[in-house]
Design a protein around this motif. Structure first.
Motif, PDB file in Angstrom:
ATOM      1  N   ALA A  83       0.828  -1.212   0.000  1.00  0.00           N
ATOM      2  CA  ALA A  83       0.000   0.000   0.000  1.00  0.00           C
ATOM      3  C   ALA A  83       0.857   1.255   0.000  1.00  0.00           C
ATOM      4  O   ALA A  83       1.978   1.251   0.494  1.00  0.00           O
ATOM      5  N   ASP A  84       0.274   2.306  -0.538  1.00  0.00           N
ATOM      6  CA  ASP A  84       0.856   3.648  -0.532  1.00  0.00           C
ATOM      7  C   ASP A  84      -0.320   4.625  -0.565  1.00  0.00           C
ATOM      8  O   ASP A  84      -1.330   4.332  -1.213  1.00  0.00           O
ATOM      9  N   VAL A  85      -0.192   5.751   0.104  1.00  0.00           N
ATOM     10  CA  VAL A  85      -1.299   6.712   0.158  1.00  0.00           C
ATOM     11  C   VAL A  85      -1.715   7.208  -1.226  1.00  0.00           C
ATOM     12  O   VAL A  85      -2.846   7.646  -1.408  1.00  0.00           O
ATOM     13  N   ARG A  86      -0.836   7.131  -2.198  1.00  0.00           N
ATOM     14  CA  ARG A  86      -1.148   7.620  -3.547  1.00  0.00           C
ATOM     15  C   ARG A  86      -1.879   6.592  -4.408  1.00  0.00           C
ATOM     16  O   ARG A  86      -2.350   6.927  -5.494  1.00  0.00           O
ATOM     17  N   ALA A  87      -1.990   5.353  -3.954  1.00  0.00           N
ATOM     18  CA  ALA A  87      -2.626   4.296  -4.755  1.00  0.00           C
ATOM     19  C   ALA A  87      -4.069   4.661  -5.097  1.00  0.00           C
ATOM     20  O   ALA A  87      -4.817   5.143  -4.247  1.00  0.00           O
ATOM     21  N   ARG A  88      -4.437   4.408  -6.339  1.00  0.00           N
ATOM     22  CA  ARG A  88      -5.800   4.661  -6.803  1.00  0.00           C
ATOM     23  C   ARG A  88      -6.570   3.362  -7.012  1.00  0.00           C
ATOM     24  O   ARG A  88      -7.789   3.376  -7.117  1.00  0.00           O
ATOM     25  N   LEU A  89      -5.851   2.250  -7.081  1.00  0.00           N
ATOM     26  CA  LEU A  89      -6.450   0.935  -7.280  1.00  0.00           C
ATOM     27  C   LEU A  89      -6.175   0.078  -6.057  1.00  0.00           C
ATOM     28  O   LEU A  89      -5.040  -0.005  -5.597  1.00  0.00           O
ATOM     29  N   LEU A  90      -7.236  -0.561  -5.552  1.00  0.00           N
ATOM     30  CA  LEU A  90      -7.114  -1.497  -4.442  1.00  0.00           C
ATOM     31  C   LEU A  90      -7.565  -2.868  -4.904  1.00  0.00           C
ATOM     32  O   LEU A  90      -8.652  -3.006  -5.470  1.00  0.00           O
ATOM     33  N   ILE A  91      -6.732  -3.861  -4.657  1.00  0.00           N
ATOM     34  CA  ILE A  91      -7.099  -5.248  -4.928  1.00  0.00           C
ATOM     35  C   ILE A  91      -7.301  -5.937  -3.594  1.00  0.00           C
ATOM     36  O   ILE A  91      -6.401  -5.958  -2.754  1.00  0.00           O
ATOM     37  N   VAL A  92      -8.507  -6.476  -3.414  1.00  0.00           N
ATOM     38  CA  VAL A  92      -8.849  -7.191  -2.189  1.00  0.00           C
ATOM     39  C   VAL A  92      -9.025  -8.659  -2.573  1.00  0.00           C
ATOM     40  O   VAL A  92      -9.999  -9.023  -3.214  1.00  0.00           O
ATOM     41  N   GLY A  93      -8.059  -9.474  -2.189  1.00  0.00           N
ATOM     42  CA  GLY A  93      -8.131 -10.899  -2.460  1.00  0.00           C
ATOM     43  C   GLY A  93      -8.562 -11.656  -1.223  1.00  0.00           C
ATOM     44  O   GLY A  93      -9.159 -11.091  -0.302  1.00  0.00           O
ATOM     45  N   GLN A  94      -8.252 -12.934  -1.200  1.00  0.00           N
ATOM     46  CA  GLN A  94      -8.661 -13.792  -0.088  1.00  0.00           C
ATOM     47  C   GLN A  94      -7.581 -13.823   0.978  1.00  0.00           C
ATOM     48  O   GLN A  94      -7.690 -13.176   2.003  1.00  0.00           O
TER      49      GLN A  94
END
Length: 191
Positions: A31-42
């Protein structure tokens, strides 16, 4: 040190489930505060546990293909945050890996999300992520088929595991309709 950096340090030192994890804790997040895409896996699989690199397996190869991004882009925390529902390998079950440990998400998820103010798209990969964000009820197939109902901020996806090859063959609309839209959204985020 930033608040997110401190929090990630805490997450990576987490031992909440130490006594029940078969290989011990090894939280894997990006993670980084600038991230615009989040991937939520298992939860990380065995290979991810061994390497400490999220989606560093055939599932990750397929997911990167679905997104239309290189490994360099995928593993750049400025562009992509990866926060699975469980941060550690939960061990093997009868038909694949065990579910994510239930202690992980309540302990860390909201704290981490509060540090990611620039997220524009969250990919909900698989049942556990979809149930956390979208609620229980309905199958992965139903949620993915109705992807337009979740607005531009969330997009449910099946798990990219090779175990889902049959699902992909039975649902050709996924590759014909949803994947082009997904790739277009990713391109817009990166522009």
């Amino acid at each position: 040190m930033s608040a997110l950096a401190e929090l990630l340090q805490e997450v990576r030192a987490c031992r909440i489930c130490a006594d029940v994890l078969p290989l011990g804790p090894r939280p894997v997040v990006q993670a980084d505060v600038r991230a615009r895409l989040l991937i939520v896996g298992q939860a990380p699989g065995l290979k991810v546990h061994e390497t400490g690199i999220p989606f560093n397996d055939p599932s990750g190869d397929r997911l990167r293909d679905w997104l239309g991004v290189s490994r360099e882009v995928f593993y750049d925390p400025v562009q992509v945050a990866i926060l699975p529902m469980g941060f550690c390998y939960p061990g093997r079950g009868r038909s694949g890996d065990n579910p994510p440990r239930p202690e992980c998400a309540p302990a860390w998820r909201q704290k981490l999300l509060d540090q990611l103010p620039n997220l524009e798209l969250t990919l909900l990969v698989g049942r556990y992520a979809q149930e956390w964000y979208l609620g229980k009820g309905g199958s992965v197939t139903e949620r993915v088929r109705n992807w337009r109902a979740y607005g531009p901020e969330q997009l449910p996806l099946p798990h990219p595991s090779p175990r889902n090859n049959l699902w992909l063959r039975r649902n050709p609309w996924f590759e014909k309709v949803l994947l082009p839209e997904l790739k277009e959204r990713i391109e817009r985020l990166r522009a």
